[in-house]
Scaffold this active site. Structure first.
Site, short mmCIF file in Angstrom:
data_model
loop_
_atom_site.label_atom_id
_atom_site.label_comp_id
_atom_site.label_asym_id
_atom_site.label_seq_id
_atom_site.Cartn_x
_atom_site.Cartn_y
_atom_site.Cartn_z
N LYS A 197 50.83 32.59 67.13
CA LYS A 197 51.33 33.89 67.62
C LYS A 197 50.51 34.35 68.82
O LYS A 197 49.40 33.84 69.06
CB LYS A 197 51.23 34.92 66.48
CG LYS A 197 49.79 35.19 66.01
CD LYS A 197 49.76 36.03 64.74
CE LYS A 197 48.34 36.30 64.29
NZ LYS A 197 48.31 36.91 62.93
N ARG B 142 50.83 46.15 54.51
CA ARG B 142 51.47 46.01 55.82
C ARG B 142 52.94 45.68 55.64
O ARG B 142 53.80 46.53 55.80
CB ARG B 142 50.72 44.94 56.63
CG ARG B 142 51.04 44.92 58.10
CD ARG B 142 50.08 44.06 58.89
NE ARG B 142 50.11 42.63 58.52
CZ ARG B 142 49.36 41.70 59.12
NH1 ARG B 142 48.54 42.03 60.10
NH2 ARG B 142 49.44 40.44 58.75
N HIS C 188 49.29 37.98 52.21
CA HIS C 188 48.22 37.95 53.21
C HIS C 188 47.03 38.75 52.70
O HIS C 188 47.21 39.86 52.19
CB HIS C 188 48.75 38.55 54.53
CG HIS C 188 47.83 38.36 55.70
ND1 HIS C 188 47.32 37.12 56.08
CD2 HIS C 188 47.33 39.24 56.59
CE1 HIS C 188 46.55 37.27 57.16
NE2 HIS C 188 46.52 38.55 57.49
N ARG D 80 47.59 29.03 56.41
CA ARG D 80 47.95 29.54 57.74
C ARG D 80 46.66 29.63 58.56
O ARG D 80 45.85 30.53 58.41
CB ARG D 80 48.64 30.91 57.63
CG ARG D 80 49.89 30.88 56.75
CD ARG D 80 50.65 32.21 56.78
NE ARG D 80 49.83 33.33 56.37
CZ ARG D 80 49.64 33.72 55.10
NH1 ARG D 80 50.24 33.09 54.10
NH2 ARG D 80 48.86 34.75 54.83
N TYR E 226 32.17 51.02 92.18
CA TYR E 226 32.73 52.36 91.98
C TYR E 226 31.76 53.27 91.24
O TYR E 226 31.09 52.84 90.29
CB TYR E 226 34.01 52.27 91.14
CG TYR E 226 35.20 51.70 91.88
CD1 TYR E 226 35.72 52.32 93.01
CD2 TYR E 226 35.81 50.53 91.43
CE1 TYR E 226 36.81 51.80 93.67
CE2 TYR E 226 36.91 50.00 92.08
CZ TYR E 226 37.41 50.64 93.21
OH TYR E 226 38.50 50.12 93.86
N CYS F 256 35.46 46.07 88.41
CA CYS F 256 36.65 46.54 89.12
C CYS F 256 37.88 45.84 88.54
O CYS F 256 37.77 44.98 87.67
CB CYS F 256 36.55 46.24 90.61
SG CYS F 256 34.99 46.76 91.34
N MET F 257 39.06 46.18 89.06
CA MET F 257 40.29 45.57 88.55
C MET F 257 40.30 44.06 88.77
O MET F 257 40.74 43.30 87.91
CB MET F 257 41.51 46.22 89.23
CG MET F 257 42.82 45.79 88.58
SD MET F 257 44.27 46.47 89.39
CE MET F 257 44.13 48.20 89.01
N ASP F 258 39.80 43.63 89.92
CA ASP F 258 39.93 42.22 90.31
C ASP F 258 38.60 41.51 90.54
O ASP F 258 38.58 40.31 90.80
CB ASP F 258 40.74 42.12 91.61
CG ASP F 258 41.92 43.06 91.59
OD1 ASP F 258 42.76 42.90 90.70
OD2 ASP F 258 41.97 43.99 92.42
C1 LIG Z 1 47.54 36.12 62.09
C2 LIG Z 1 47.89 35.75 60.71
C3 LIG Z 1 47.25 34.66 60.09
C4 LIG Z 1 46.10 33.91 60.72
O1 LIG Z 1 44.89 34.56 60.40
P1 LIG Z 1 43.48 33.99 60.91
O2 LIG Z 1 42.49 34.93 60.35
O3 LIG Z 1 43.54 34.03 62.40
O4 LIG Z 1 43.38 32.61 60.38
C5 LIG Z 1 47.70 34.29 58.83
N1 LIG Z 1 48.70 34.97 58.22
C6 LIG Z 1 49.31 36.04 58.77
C7 LIG Z 1 50.39 36.74 58.02
C8 LIG Z 1 48.91 36.47 60.03
O5 LIG Z 1 49.50 37.54 60.57
#
Ligand SMILES: *Cc1c(COP(=O)(O)O)cnc(C)c1O
Length: 369
Positions: A41, A135, A165, A218, A264, A310-312
């Site tokens: 992601k 969540r 999760h 995951r 700045y 700065c920005m850049d």
């Molecule tokens: C981002 C995410 C993960 C990965 O978590 P890490 O701590 O980066 O390994 C796993 N499951 C869900 C639902 C997530 O949103």
């Protein structure tokens, strides 16, 4: 080192060998019965979703996970053919496209199916259970049973997986983690048939908690070589290899007399005659203003960013003259010195996750091999 397809010498180097080592070492740790879902992601935590996905699948990841429908579509459009799970909420209007593109969706509301027409292809669903993260997910067993019945009444939708999760898998204190795991196990009794893929573990749980593994993990932050927390870092089952480094070059050098101010707001004043370098990177690249005072590496030495970023661009105080084009490492190793993402995170009072994610598109990513 500087690739030829851009003119400004600022770039992030992504070491795909290191990424693959982090996957192979995890696979050894969790064993052959547990699959690796590579979490890609947010443009693979800022590392480049196509390149990371390709490398992760080569190293043995069996599935990819993204947060949004658009991220999944982007991967399919770039030619990625592996199974993809969207872990966040998808609107019902995405169901047809998802089924046509073999994209798996996360569902946790029975009403979601009210709006789904007959689908042209089979849609694979992973049911999300909220065991304490607060969540997304169903929160009661009766909600879950209704959702399962609704899906099982359809010919065009199949339950491929179920997951939850953890909110605190990276903590030393396991009270919340254990309660979430136990709650998840009781919810599993609601399934008349065991879903193909049961998964709960993020990086922290995959590294620390064998009993959380089920069918797949995951794997996010630690695939990119970073520990989920300082606590996990102390107990890593294998060393993680850092994947991202950040580079630029000196584009201007001057000696300023004592009393000169820099940048700045004129917040920095030279105490004595000083050599100052200008670097072509700034907050629009993700080198946020809070990093003023952070050290960078030039000729293997730590030197401070002075004055406002700065920005850049930003300025660095040197120990003496260096040449235009002198390589600068902002994150990574140079000689015997190293600046880690964790050091930036600490300076910005945030977590390591945030640092690669906020490196903007203006910074080209280059890949080894
Ligand atoms: C981002 C995410 C993960 C990965 O978590 P890490 O701590 O980066 O390994 C796993 N499951 C869900 C639902 C997530 O949103």
């Amino acid at each position: 080192m500087q690739p030829a397809n851009f003119y400004r010498p600022t770039f992030a180097q992504i070491d795909l060998n290191a990424l693959q080592m982090n996957i192979l070492n995890l696979k050894k740790h969790i064993g052959p019965a547990v699959d690796v879902i590579a979490v890609v992601k947010a443009n693979a935590y800022g590392h480049g979703d196509f390149e990371v996905s390709t490398a992760a699948v080569k190293a043995g990841a069996s599935m990819l996970a993204v947060a949004t429908p658009d991220e999944a579509i982007r991967l399919r459009a770039s030619g990625i053919e592996s199974p993809i799970l969207v872990m966040g909420a998808s609107p019902p209007s995405f169901a047809v496209t998802a089924s046509q593109n073999d994209i798996m969706l996360t569902v946790f509301q029975t009403d979601w199916f009210l709006h789904i027409p007959a689908l042209p292809n089979m849609l694979k669903i992973h049911i999300k259970i909220d065991t304490g993260m607060g969540r997304l997910g169903v929160t009661t067993e009766s909600e879950l049973s209704t959702l399962i019945q609704t899906i099982n009444h359809r010919q065009d939708v199949v339950i491929d997986g179920v997951f939850t999760h953890f909110a605190t898998a990276d903590d030393e204190d396991v009270v919340q983690y254990t309660s979430q795991l136990e709650k998840f196990k009781t919810f599993l009794h609601c399934f008349p048939e065991r879903p193909r893929c049961i998964h709960t573990a993020n990086s922290a749980a995959a590294l620390m908690h064998k009993e959380s593994l089920f069918d797949a993990v995951r794997y996010g932050i630690s695939m990119y070589g970073l520990s989920p927390s300082a606590y996990v870092d102390q107990g890593l089952p294998f060393p993680l290899e850092r994947v991202m480094s950040l580079h630029t070059e000196v584009v201007h050098v001057k000696k300023v007399p004592a009393g000169s101010s820099i940048s700045y707001g004129a917040t920095y004043t030279a105490d004595e005659d000083e050599w100052i370098a200008t670097l072509p990177i700034g907050y629009a690249d993700g080198m946020l203003r809070g990093l003023s005072g952070q050290e960078v590496l030039i000729q293997g030495k730590r030197l401070p960013v002075i004055g406002r970023i700065c920005m850049d661009q930003c300025m660095v105080r040197l120990n003496g003259h260096v040449s235009i084009g002198e390589p600068v490492v902002l994150i990574g190793r140079q000689g015997n010195e190293q600046v880690n993402i964790e050091e930036w995170a600490q300076k910005l009072q945030t977590i390591s996750y945030e640092i690669p994610c906020v490196l903007t598109n203006r910074v080209p990513r280059t890949y080894t091999p």
